[in-house]
Motif scaffolding. Structure first.
Motif: not given
Ligand SMILES: [Zn+2]
Length: 288
Positions: A188, A248, A268
């Motif tokens: 991420h 997120c 995400c």
């Molecule tokens: Zn995000």
């Protein structure tokens, strides 16, 4: 499972409490706890503990001439043991030390106990010659340390191993110290899909991932060093890991999951996959 930051901070706490203590006994409580036959643990009896170090997700209790390599697996813990009961709950193995006098005149007979909760008995101890640690199982196949991996080191590994990046990060032969949580967090932070191919990421992709590895590990270490004892998984901070359905923190999109039998990949879509929601194999699993 504890990862590099948890293991490292724990090693430091144990070094502070136990270094210098002279080993007098090692007791496995079941036949799976000690994974090696030679050299015998008794080779370390009479020797002071130099330090508790770490390599990957292994704790290293360094004596001369042997080192005890300890893997906690999922639910294992290596904890100070003042009671030294005959049959400790979840007990796998115990390190016993020569009693020492504390500053207040009391006697310290605290041992170190390897415990493992749950039915699985997977945590274990390897007794290895200290001067052959890096060339002897279980440490001989480990990749470079996550905390210090360089951009070029990672780029070379990416080029040589065509894998999904999430799987690469969890593979201890590729890079040592990362597990499920950090793999989710690193992908991420690097803004890469967990399913991106390592070879296709190229040198620039490798540099971004390497920087994310170092910063995620650093943050985990700072967090973990502030604690008096090892965190449990629910206490560890995460933007993605175990956050399915949450927003997120960076863009507000919904955190998604792809579920496997042993772990869950969280990501995400906006940050990592150009908005694309990847097929969740949860349902197809039941069709097999
Ligand atoms: Zn995000």
């Amino acid at each position: 499972m504890p990862e590099m930051p948890e293991i490292q901070a724990h090693a430091e706490r144990l070094t502070e409490q136990f270094s210098g203590r002279v080993l007098t006994g090692f007791t496995p409580f079941n036949f799976t706890a000690l994974k090696t036959a030679v050299p015998p643990p008794s080779d370390a009896f009479g020797s002071p503990l130099v330090e508790v170090g770490r390599r990957g997700k292994y704790l290293l209790l360094r004596f001369e001439p042997v080192t005890f390599v300890v893997h906690l697996m999922q639910g294992g813990r290596l904890v100070p043991d003042e009671k030294r009961s005959a049959k400790p709950r979840g007990g796998q193995a115990r390190f016993v030390f020569e009693p020492v006098e504390r500053d207040d005149g009391s006697i310290d007979e605290t041992a170190l106990l390897l415990t493992e909760q749950g039915k699985e008995r997977r945590a274990g101890v390897w007794c290895v010659p200290t001067d052959q640690l890096s060339t002897t199982a279980p440490l001989d196949k480990l990749g470079p340390e996550a905390a210090t991996i360089s951009d070029t080191e990672l780029a070379e590994l990416f080029a040589a191993n065509s894998m999904r990046v999430h799987g690469f990060l969890r593979d201890q032969r590729m890079i040592a110290g990362i597990g499920r949580r950090l793999a989710n967090e690193v992908c991420h932070r690097a803004r890469v899909s967990p399913f991106a191919n390592t070879r296709k990421l190229g040198a620039d992709g490798a540099a971004t991932v390497a920087a994310s590895i170092r910063s995620c590990v650093d943050e985990g270490l700072t967090e973990e060093r502030a604690r008096a004892d090892m965190s449990s998984s629910k206490d560890r901070p995460s933007a993605m890991h175990s956050r399915t359905g949450d927003p997120c923190p960076d863009c507000g999109d919904t955190v998604r999951a792809v579920v496997y039998s042993g772990y869950t990949v969280n990501y995400c879509p906006t940050c990592q996959t150009g908005g694309k929601v990847l097929a969740d194999n949860t349902t197809s699993k039941f069709l097999k």
